[in-house]
Write a protein that holds these residues in place. Structure first.
Motif, PDB file in Angstrom:
ATOM      1  N   TYR A 121       0.542  -1.166   0.068  1.00  0.00           N
ATOM      2  CA  TYR A 121       0.018   0.146  -0.189  1.00  0.00           C
ATOM      3  C   TYR A 121       0.648   1.288   0.221  1.00  0.00           C
ATOM      4  CZ  TYR A 121       1.194   0.035   5.120  1.00  0.00           C
ATOM      5  OH  TYR A 121       1.407   0.139   6.318  1.00  0.00           O
ATOM      6  N   PRO A 122       0.119   2.401  -0.385  1.00  0.00           N
ATOM      7  CA  PRO A 122      -0.884   2.613  -1.316  1.00  0.00           C
ATOM      8  C   PRO A 122      -0.774   1.625  -2.662  1.00  0.00           C
ATOM      9  CG  PRO A 122       0.283   4.660  -1.653  1.00  0.00           C
ATOM     10  CD  PRO A 122       1.337   3.712  -0.295  1.00  0.00           C
ATOM     11  N   ASN A 123      -0.962   1.260  -3.290  1.00  0.00           N
ATOM     12  CA  ASN A 123      -1.714   0.349  -4.804  1.00  0.00           C
ATOM     13  C   ASN A 123      -2.165   0.144  -5.526  1.00  0.00           C
ATOM     14  OD1 ASN A 123       0.168  -1.031  -6.992  1.00  0.00           O
ATOM     15  ND2 ASN A 123      -1.392  -3.293  -5.191  1.00  0.00           N
ATOM     16  N   PRO A 124      -2.199   0.972  -6.723  1.00  0.00           N
ATOM     17  CA  PRO A 124      -1.041   1.929  -7.492  1.00  0.00           C
ATOM     18  C   PRO A 124       0.109   3.089  -6.245  1.00  0.00           C
ATOM     19  CG  PRO A 124      -2.999   1.380  -8.446  1.00  0.00           C
ATOM     20  CD  PRO A 124      -3.846   1.481  -7.581  1.00  0.00           C
ATOM     21  N   ARG A 148      12.122  -9.061  -3.210  1.00  0.00           N
ATOM     22  CA  ARG A 148      12.935  -8.561  -3.870  1.00  0.00           C
ATOM     23  C   ARG A 148      12.173  -8.274  -4.828  1.00  0.00           C
ATOM     24  NH1 ARG A 148      17.167 -13.280  -5.008  1.00  0.00           N
ATOM     25  NH2 ARG A 148      18.266 -12.793  -3.129  1.00  0.00           N
ATOM     26  N   VAL A 149      12.410  -6.682  -6.442  1.00  0.00           N
ATOM     27  CA  VAL A 149      11.357  -6.583  -6.919  1.00  0.00           C
ATOM     28  C   VAL A 149      11.793  -6.368  -8.429  1.00  0.00           C
ATOM     29  CG1 VAL A 149      10.395  -4.195  -7.334  1.00  0.00           C
ATOM     30  CG2 VAL A 149      10.775  -3.792  -4.868  1.00  0.00           C
ATOM     31  N   TYR A 150      10.930  -7.235  -8.716  1.00  0.00           N
ATOM     32  CA  TYR A 150      11.144  -7.298 -10.236  1.00  0.00           C
ATOM     33  C   TYR A 150      10.391  -7.238 -11.456  1.00  0.00           C
ATOM     34  CZ  TYR A 150      13.660 -11.821  -8.519  1.00  0.00           C
ATOM     35  OH  TYR A 150      14.740 -12.396  -7.787  1.00  0.00           O
ATOM     36  N   ASN A 151      10.966  -6.837 -11.887  1.00  0.00           N
ATOM     37  CA  ASN A 151      10.319  -5.766 -13.704  1.00  0.00           C
ATOM     38  C   ASN A 151       9.271  -6.577 -14.238  1.00  0.00           C
ATOM     39  OD1 ASN A 151      11.380  -6.817 -15.522  1.00  0.00           O
ATOM     40  ND2 ASN A 151      13.095  -5.379 -15.360  1.00  0.00           N
ATOM     41  N   SER A 152       7.891  -6.053 -15.264  1.00  0.00           N
ATOM     42  CA  SER A 152       7.349  -7.755 -15.373  1.00  0.00           C
ATOM     43  C   SER A 152       8.036  -8.671 -16.702  1.00  0.00           C
ATOM     44  CB  SER A 152       6.198  -6.488 -16.458  1.00  0.00           C
ATOM     45  OG  SER A 152       7.052  -5.628 -17.735  1.00  0.00           O
ATOM     46  N   LEU A 153       9.751  -8.303 -17.046  1.00  0.00           N
ATOM     47  CA  LEU A 153      10.303  -8.618 -18.029  1.00  0.00           C
ATOM     48  C   LEU A 153      10.728 -10.197 -16.626  1.00  0.00           C
ATOM     49  CD1 LEU A 153      11.317  -6.795 -20.529  1.00  0.00           C
ATOM     50  CD2 LEU A 153       9.580  -8.334 -20.469  1.00  0.00           C
ATOM     51  N   GLY A 154      11.049  -9.969 -15.726  1.00  0.00           N
ATOM     52  CA  GLY A 154      11.500 -10.793 -14.429  1.00  0.00           C
ATOM     53  C   GLY A 154      13.173 -10.317 -14.267  1.00  0.00           C
ATOM     54  N   TYR A 189       5.121  -4.382 -11.830  1.00  0.00           N
ATOM     55  CA  TYR A 189       6.483  -5.128 -10.543  1.00  0.00           C
ATOM     56  C   TYR A 189       5.779  -6.044  -9.904  1.00  0.00           C
ATOM     57  CZ  TYR A 189       8.851  -0.632 -12.969  1.00  0.00           C
ATOM     58  OH  TYR A 189       9.519   0.031 -13.594  1.00  0.00           O
ATOM     59  N   PHE A 190       7.204  -6.939  -9.944  1.00  0.00           N
ATOM     60  CA  PHE A 190       6.529  -7.825  -8.574  1.00  0.00           C
ATOM     61  C   PHE A 190       7.508  -7.839  -7.875  1.00  0.00           C
ATOM     62  CE2 PHE A 190       4.603  -8.608 -12.865  1.00  0.00           C
ATOM     63  CZ  PHE A 190       3.531  -9.216 -12.863  1.00  0.00           C
ATOM     64  N   VAL A 191       6.678  -8.374  -6.040  1.00  0.00           N
ATOM     65  CA  VAL A 191       7.911  -8.165  -4.955  1.00  0.00           C
ATOM     66  C   VAL A 191       7.546  -9.543  -4.809  1.00  0.00           C
ATOM     67  CG1 VAL A 191       8.178  -7.608  -2.901  1.00  0.00           C
ATOM     68  CG2 VAL A 191       7.046  -5.803  -4.314  1.00  0.00           C
ATOM     69  N   ARG A 192       8.889 -10.253  -4.799  1.00  0.00           N
ATOM     70  CA  ARG A 192       9.031 -11.378  -4.385  1.00  0.00           C
ATOM     71  C   ARG A 192       9.281 -11.719  -3.110  1.00  0.00           C
ATOM     72  NH1 ARG A 192      10.455 -13.364 -10.518  1.00  0.00           N
ATOM     73  NH2 ARG A 192       9.527 -13.486 -10.965  1.00  0.00           N
ATOM     74  N   LEU A 193       8.986 -12.338  -2.090  1.00  0.00           N
ATOM     75  CA  LEU A 193       9.160 -12.916  -0.766  1.00  0.00           C
ATOM     76  C   LEU A 193       9.642 -14.224  -0.573  1.00  0.00           C
ATOM     77  CD1 LEU A 193       9.085 -11.602   2.266  1.00  0.00           C
ATOM     78  CD2 LEU A 193       7.365 -13.024   2.473  1.00  0.00           C
ATOM     79  N   CYS A 194      10.820 -13.876  -0.632  1.00  0.00           N
ATOM     80  CA  CYS A 194      11.714 -16.097  -0.479  1.00  0.00           C
ATOM     81  C   CYS A 194      11.966 -15.704   1.447  1.00  0.00           C
ATOM     82  CB  CYS A 194      13.120 -15.433  -1.123  1.00  0.00           C
ATOM     83  SG  CYS A 194      12.650 -15.406  -2.760  1.00  0.00           S
ATOM     84  N   PHE A 195      11.451 -17.072   1.419  1.00  0.00           N
ATOM     85  CA  PHE A 195      11.911 -17.554   2.946  1.00  0.00           C
ATOM     86  C   PHE A 195      13.228 -18.243   2.922  1.00  0.00           C
ATOM     87  CE2 PHE A 195      10.429 -21.225   6.294  1.00  0.00           C
ATOM     88  CZ  PHE A 195      10.813 -20.183   7.872  1.00  0.00           C
ATOM     89  N   GLN A 203       3.659 -10.626  -5.038  1.00  0.00           N
ATOM     90  CA  GLN A 203       2.701  -8.993  -4.987  1.00  0.00           C
ATOM     91  C   GLN A 203       2.939  -7.960  -5.988  1.00  0.00           C
ATOM     92  OE1 GLN A 203      -0.299  -8.323  -3.071  1.00  0.00           O
ATOM     93  NE2 GLN A 203      -0.704  -6.868  -4.396  1.00  0.00           N
ATOM     94  N   LYS A 204       1.917  -8.023  -7.228  1.00  0.00           N
ATOM     95  CA  LYS A 204       1.735  -7.174  -8.101  1.00  0.00           C
ATOM     96  C   LYS A 204       1.723  -5.639  -7.622  1.00  0.00           C
ATOM     97  CE  LYS A 204      -1.437  -6.651 -11.395  1.00  0.00           C
ATOM     98  NZ  LYS A 204      -2.201  -6.733 -12.129  1.00  0.00           N
ATOM     99  N   ILE A 205       2.497  -4.811  -8.207  1.00  0.00           N
ATOM    100  CA  ILE A 205       2.778  -3.634  -7.801  1.00  0.00           C
ATOM    101  C   ILE A 205       2.591  -2.715  -8.776  1.00  0.00           C
ATOM    102  CG2 ILE A 205       3.306  -3.210  -5.181  1.00  0.00           C
ATOM    103  CD1 ILE A 205       6.729  -2.899  -6.350  1.00  0.00           C
ATOM    104  N   VAL A 206       1.586  -1.718  -8.629  1.00  0.00           N
ATOM    105  CA  VAL A 206       1.724  -0.658  -9.556  1.00  0.00           C
ATOM    106  C   VAL A 206       2.513   0.677  -9.986  1.00  0.00           C
ATOM    107  CG1 VAL A 206       0.423   0.431 -11.542  1.00  0.00           C
ATOM    108  CG2 VAL A 206       0.233  -1.632 -11.201  1.00  0.00           C
ATOM    109  N   LEU A 207       3.648   1.013 -10.614  1.00  0.00           N
ATOM    110  CA  LEU A 207       4.196   2.477 -10.706  1.00  0.00           C
ATOM    111  C   LEU A 207       4.127   3.463 -11.083  1.00  0.00           C
ATOM    112  CD1 LEU A 207       6.242   4.457  -9.387  1.00  0.00           C
ATOM    113  CD2 LEU A 207       8.163   2.933 -10.403  1.00  0.00           C
TER     114      LEU A 207
END
Length: 209
Positions: A121-124, A148-154, A189-195, A203-207
């Motif tokens: 949040y906020p999102n977008p 980690r944050v990734y773009n739409s191309l990975g 963008y995509f936020v990925r959580l690793c354990f 989680q998908k987020i929009v800038l």
């Protein structure tokens, strides 16, 4: 000539022996009464993080000189942790009491077995976004987490954290910049959580600029 003495008004001592027990209708907190003559009352604090620091944002109640408080809201995903402080008539506040936690058996089945992103949040978002994630009691504390944050191309845009976290709700903030400090472009963008190195949630987020 008479002697002059300076009167020092110290804050009250911390409430002693805070305990918490599940009761009908909620969670009952109790503590030992303070003996200060200028005692005005007590404050109760609640947070989702072990070892939290009491503050205005997590204060849930201000009570009189009574030595108990009942929390009627129930935690949904994570344990809640409580502390109490004493306040005198001059507004001086004591250091916090010991910490107790509430995790009803009734919610155990709903708690995820692995860390999970609960919301962004906020999102977008335009400038910054808060990524909130839950670490359940997985039996290995502290847990090794990376966000980690990734773009739409990975492609990897930014690593927000390589950290050791305890059970509860945790948060990191992305300022919309890549690892070099350059502003990222508008888009998805995509936020990925690793354990422990294994991805457990995304989680998908929009800038939008």
């Amino acid at each position: 000539e008479g002697s002059r003495y300076e009167y020092l008004d110290y804050p009250p001592r911390a409430p002693a022996s805070l305990t918490g027990d599940t009761a009908i209708g909620g969670f009952q907190l109790q503590w030992q009464p303070n003996s200060e003559a200028d005692l005005a009352g007590y404050r109760v604090y609640r947070d989702s993080t072990i070892g939290f620091s009491p503050g205005v944002s997590n204060r849930v109640a201000t009570v009189g000189i009574q030595t108990s408080y009942r929390e009627t809201r129930r935690p949904v995903w994570q344990p809640w942790y409580f502390k109490a402080t004493a306040v005198d008539t001059a507004g001086q506040e004591s250091s916090p009491s010991n910490e107790v936690y509430w995790r009803p058996d009734s919610i155990s089945a709903a708690i995820p077995r692995a860390p999970t992103i609960t919301r962004a949040y906020p999102n977008p978002f335009n400038s910054t976004v808060v990524i909130e994630y839950l670490i359940p009691d997985v039996g290995a504390l502290p847990a090794q987490i990376s966000v980690r944050v990734y773009n739409s191309l990975g492609g990897l845009v930014r690593t927000l954290g390589e950290r050791s976290d305890h059970a509860g709700i945790q948060r990191v903030i992305w300022d919309g910049c890549d690892s070099s400090g350059n502003a990222a472009a508008s888009g998805v963008y995509f936020v990925r959580l690793c354990f422990w190195g294994r991805q457990t949630s995304q989680q998908k987020i929009v800038l939008i600029k």
